[in-house]
Design a protein around this motif. Structure first.
Motif, PDB file in Angstrom:
ATOM      1  N   TYR A 540      31.242  56.497  35.782  1.00  0.00           N
ATOM      2  CA  TYR A 540      31.941  57.682  36.304  1.00  0.00           C
ATOM      3  C   TYR A 540      31.625  57.876  37.800  1.00  0.00           C
ATOM      4  N   THR A 555      38.554  52.649  26.860  1.00  0.00           N
ATOM      5  CA  THR A 555      38.311  53.809  26.005  1.00  0.00           C
ATOM      6  C   THR A 555      37.011  53.573  25.253  1.00  0.00           C
ATOM      7  N   ASP A 581      34.126  65.403  28.625  1.00  0.00           N
ATOM      8  CA  ASP A 581      34.781  66.537  29.299  1.00  0.00           C
ATOM      9  C   ASP A 581      34.762  66.376  30.803  1.00  0.00           C
ATOM     10  N   ILE A 583      34.658  63.675  32.537  1.00  0.00           N
ATOM     11  CA  ILE A 583      35.637  62.658  32.933  1.00  0.00           C
ATOM     12  C   ILE A 583      37.055  63.230  32.887  1.00  0.00           C
ATOM     13  N   ASN A 584      37.345  63.968  31.833  1.00  0.00           N
ATOM     14  CA  ASN A 584      38.687  64.563  31.718  1.00  0.00           C
ATOM     15  C   ASN A 584      39.006  65.533  32.847  1.00  0.00           C
ATOM     16  N   ARG A 585      37.973  66.150  33.409  1.00  0.00           N
ATOM     17  CA  ARG A 585      38.179  67.110  34.501  1.00  0.00           C
ATOM     18  C   ARG A 585      38.276  66.431  35.871  1.00  0.00           C
ATOM     19  N   THR A 586      38.052  65.115  35.894  1.00  0.00           N
ATOM     20  CA  THR A 586      37.984  64.430  37.185  1.00  0.00           C
ATOM     21  C   THR A 586      39.178  63.501  37.367  1.00  0.00           C
ATOM     22  N   LYS A 590      39.787  59.943  35.353  1.00  0.00           N
ATOM     23  CA  LYS A 590      40.274  60.070  33.976  1.00  0.00           C
ATOM     24  C   LYS A 590      41.390  59.094  33.596  1.00  0.00           C
ATOM     25  N   ASP A 591      42.034  58.488  34.581  1.00  0.00           N
ATOM     26  CA  ASP A 591      43.039  57.490  34.222  1.00  0.00           C
ATOM     27  C   ASP A 591      42.456  56.092  34.079  1.00  0.00           C
ATOM     28  N   GLN A 594      37.968  56.728  29.411  1.00  0.00           N
ATOM     29  CA  GLN A 594      38.069  57.879  28.534  1.00  0.00           C
ATOM     30  C   GLN A 594      36.975  57.752  27.463  1.00  0.00           C
TER      31      GLN A 594
END
Ligand code: 26Q
Length: 789
Positions: A540, A555, A581, A583-586, A590-591, A594
């Motif tokens: 990350y 993934t 979470d 990662i999903n916010r960044t 996030k692409d 996951q």
């Protein structure tokens, strides 16, 4: 099997049980009707198998756990009726898959040990071996897991809520169990174990505790309503629930009651059966019966057997012990010191005084044997069964048992050379290795029908389903583009199916074009899910720094249950959810990557995840994982192993080649050398990447509300807590090697043809890990039984 008669049976069943036609039945009702119809078709063959066993030596597998999963699909596969029944249901406008999905897993086990017992049942029946299982019919199996506020929450598992069409209650075979403070009934429920092909049907006998009388009317009439119910409840508590820990846990009275209940019922049943067939002379008992103890949980079977021969059949203690020493064999599943069962002697004496007396006699016999050998008192101390107020279950098993086995080569060597070295010196001939295995029927034929069809097509028959070594022939397709492409397309199909399932169950969308990196197993510090998490966090940071970092889309899939009282294991789950979470916010990360932590990982979930995996993560601290069996399931489904030299990974790599796997990190010898001067803080100070990762545990990155919830993990790694040394499982020492190897994975994954070749080589070389092979070795090298003709 008659299509028409199944239909008729289902119609009749729905009418009689639900007062409606199949057309109006709910999916759960259809499941019950269909399962019962299948039962009606196999009962005759079940009876025939039982009868054939009357003139043979039999082996009895006693286990506190059987992690069976669902029955319907597996039984249809083994009966080779899956497609036929699918068509039949289609004619009724019913989708077989939906019916299968209704079934609750029979989760009467925690993890590896319980699932191994289930695979052994399947393989015994398939190999036509006279083997019967004994276990407990817990009303509530392993808890169901959900996540609330980013943490694991447990719920009761009610696997019997739609009924239990797959067992027969055998009231007539009931036995009584005596405790010092109560007497209860043990009622057997027999589950048919259908071998592949359907010719041999073995039995798994599960005991349920019930009160002698439903209700004490004297108390009731005296208006002592609570007391009247108390006895009933106390009895039913014995088989109420599976203990959810799969390692330590000391001294729970109810757990000890469970163990004795299991073995007393099973031994009484075996002795009764022996007497019916061979009369009252027990000298020949070992000629007709062998008993395998699945870990130490059923080891009280030994003193219970002696008690019955002495107190009820009038034999001398010496003679009874002599017989026991030819009957019992013991499997060890762990090296972890804290997992070796030691029961409080006082507790045991209180609950079953006679059994305790017999254990004292066994201990005395052991001491006498050692004295005769000229052992010093100091030396004898190492072997004692009762020591410092504790009963050492493994010691009793090794002394009385005629064989002890480990579950992978490396594990057995560690037992012989270190953990049980003194026992090995005393009884070298008792020690054996039996590398674990898995049943290819559930883990390939059922779970991956697409891959199964390809294999059958390429090998020209489905014989491999009963002789997995035939998969070797697949190596000849390693340069065959058609096969390699079909392998890739099957993997993609399984990944799409899993993505759909995860969307439905978790509400999360994942990309089937990404690399599925899978770590599924119970949550334990030694299994090092935390190391995997640390790697992801590092990735990350790297991606944030450099969004153009050259890696494929990944993934990371986790599935794991933590023992409800294991605080640190629960923190690891929380941490991984928090990383997901973050990662999903960044947006810039996030692409690319996951993280999905699936809820309630179970046998039926495993059947979906494993066929979809691109990479199998098996990263335990070297020397800690006895074998592992998930590693074998993933290999069989074409996922290369990313792992340490531990447990059966060693043998997996020896079979499929180092070049087709990703092996990294410290080995057992390295860890032994490092142990006394290991300072994880040095790694932290010297590696900025590690520092960045660990600091994120406490600086608010993962914990925006700054509750300090990850400080315990941070400190466990860097300073140690409660007198423990820091980083007991060597995460920091292995971090660098992990990282280098994962980068190699990404490099390799770019060449999809090459990846497919690695995948093929894993499938082709997984034959050694069939539990058919394992069970045949138990049969010939321990039990002395052979297949019925
Ligand atoms: C002990 C005392 C009190 C209560 C519970 C227990 C207990 C229960 C379950 C202790 C251990 C277990 C389960 C252990 C287990 O699953 N071991 C795994 O066995 C697999 C099959 O041999 C191996 O592949 C794994 O490596 C091993 O961890």
């Amino acid at each position: 099997m008659e299509k028409q008669s199944i239909k008729e049976y289902m119609e009749m069943y729905c009418k009689m049980t639900y007062g409606k036609t199949v057309k109006h039945a709910t999916t759960a009702e259809v499941w019950s009707a269909l399962s019962t119809a299948i039962m009606s078709q196999i009962v005759d063959r079940w009876y025939v198998t039982n009868k054939a066993y009357k003139s043979q030596k039999m082996a009895f597998y006693i286990s506190a756990e059987y992690l069976m999963g669902r029955a319907l699909g597996n039984n249809l596969i083994n009966l080779q009726e899956y497609d036929q029944v699918k068509d039949l249901l289609k004619e009724l406008n019913i989708n077989l898959n939906e019916v299968e999905e209704m079934e609750e897993d029979a989760a009467l086990g925690n993890g590896g040990l319980g699932r191994l017992a289930a695979c052994f049942m399947d393989s015994s029946a398939t190999m036509h071996l006279p083997v019967q299982g004994y276990g407990l019919r817990y009303r509530n199996g392993l808890f169901k897991q959900c996540f609330k506020n980013g943490e694991q929450v447990e719920e009761a598992d009610e696997w019997l809520k739609y009924g239990d069409p797959w067992s027969i209650r055998k009231e007539a075979d009931m036995v009584y169990i005596n405790f010092s403070d109560m007497k209860v009934k043990a009622i057997p429920y027999d589950v048919p174990i259908i071998g592949f092909g359907g010719a041999t049907i073995n039995t798994l006998r599960l005991w349920q505790a019930e009160p002698l009388c439903e209700f004490d009317f004297n108390l009731y009439n005296n208006q002592q309503y609570d007391k009247a119910l108390e006895q009933k409840n106390r009895t039913e508590d014995i088989t109420r629930v599976l203990y959810p820990n799969d390692s330590t846990e000391q001294g729970k009275l109810l757990r000890l009651r469970q163990q004795y209940f299991l073995v007393s019922a099973s031994v009484q049943d075996m002795v009764r059966d022996f007497k019916r067939r061979h009369g009252n002379v027990f000298d020949d008992f070992a000629k007709w019966h062998a008993v395998q103890l699945n870990d130490t949980h059923p080891v009280l079977a030994i003193p219970e057997f002696i008690r019955i021969l002495v107190d009820e059949e009038g034999e001398s203690f010496e003679k009874a012990l002599g017989t026991a020493r030819k009957v019992f064999a013991y499997t060890n599943h762990t090296i972890l010191q804290e997992a070796l069962e030691k029961w409080d002697a006082y507790l045991m004496q209180k609950l079953f005084p006679r059994i305790y007396q017999i254990i004292e006699q066994i201990d005395a016999a052991l001491v006498q044997e050692l004295r005769e050998k000229g052992y010093s008192d100091d030396r004898i101390n190492m072997y004692h069964i009762i020591k410092e107020g504790k009963v050492h279950m493994a010691h009793m098993a090794i002394y009385v048992g005629f064989a002890i086995n480990g579950v992978a080569k490396l594990h057995t060597e560690i037992l012989k050379n270190t953990e049980l070295h003194h026992w090995y010196e005393l009884y070298p001939y008792k020690f054996q290795n039996k590398t674990n295995g898995i049943t290819p029927r559930r883990w390939l034929v059922l779970a991956n029908q697409e891959l199964s069809s390809l294999i059958t097509e390429k090998l020209g028959s489905n014989e491999w389903m009963m002789d997995l070594s035939l998969l070797k022939q697949l190596t000849k397709f390693v340069e065959d583009d058609e096969v390699l492409e079909r392998l890739q397309s099957i993997k993609y199909t399984k990944k799409c199916q899993l993505a759909e399932c995860i969307k439905a169950r978790e509400g999360i969308e994942i990309d089937p074009n990404s690399l599925f990196d899978v770590q599924v197993k119970r949550l334990h510090e030694y299994k090092r899910q935390l190391l995997n998490a640390m790697y992801i966090l590092d990735l990350y940071f790297r991606l944030k720094e450099n969004p153009n970092l050259d890696i494929p889309k990944v993934t990371f899939i986790f599935g794991a249950k933590a023992f409800p009282g294991y605080y640190r294991a629960k923190s690891v789950i929380k941490l991984i959810l928090a990383i997901g979470d973050l990662i999903n916010r960044t947006p810039e990360v996030k692409d690319k990557i996951q993280v999905v932590f699936v809820t309630n990982y179970s046998v039926s979930y495993a059947e979906r995840i494993i066929p979809a995996a691109d990479l199998s993560k098996q990263i335990s601290t070297a020397g800690k994982e006895a074998s592992g069996t998930g590693n074998m399931k993933l290999m069989l489904n074409g996922a290369p192993t990313f792992g340490t030299y531990d447990g059966a990974n060693v043998e997996i790599v020896a079979e499929s080649g180092e070049e087709n796997n990703f092996i990294f990190g410290l080995r057992v010898e390295d860890i032994n050398n490092l142990r006394n001067n290991y300072n994880p803080k040095e790694y932290y100070d010297k590696s900025p990447d590690l520092k960045r990762v660990l600091d994120a545990f406490i600086d608010g990155t993962l914990d925006p509300a700054n509750t300090g919830c990850f400080r315990d993990l941070y400190e466990a790694l860097l300073v140690g807590k409660n007198w423990e040394r820091p980083d007991q499982y060597y995460l920091l020492a292995d971090f660098k090697a992990f990282k280098a190897m994962q980068d190699k994975v990404f490099e390799c994954y770019k060449d999809r043809r090459k990846w497919a070749q690695m995948s093929l080589m894993n499938i082709a070389n997984s034959g050694a890990f069939s539990s058919d092979r394992t069970i045949m070795q138990y049969a010939s090298e321990i039990w002395g039984i052979s297949p019925i003709s």
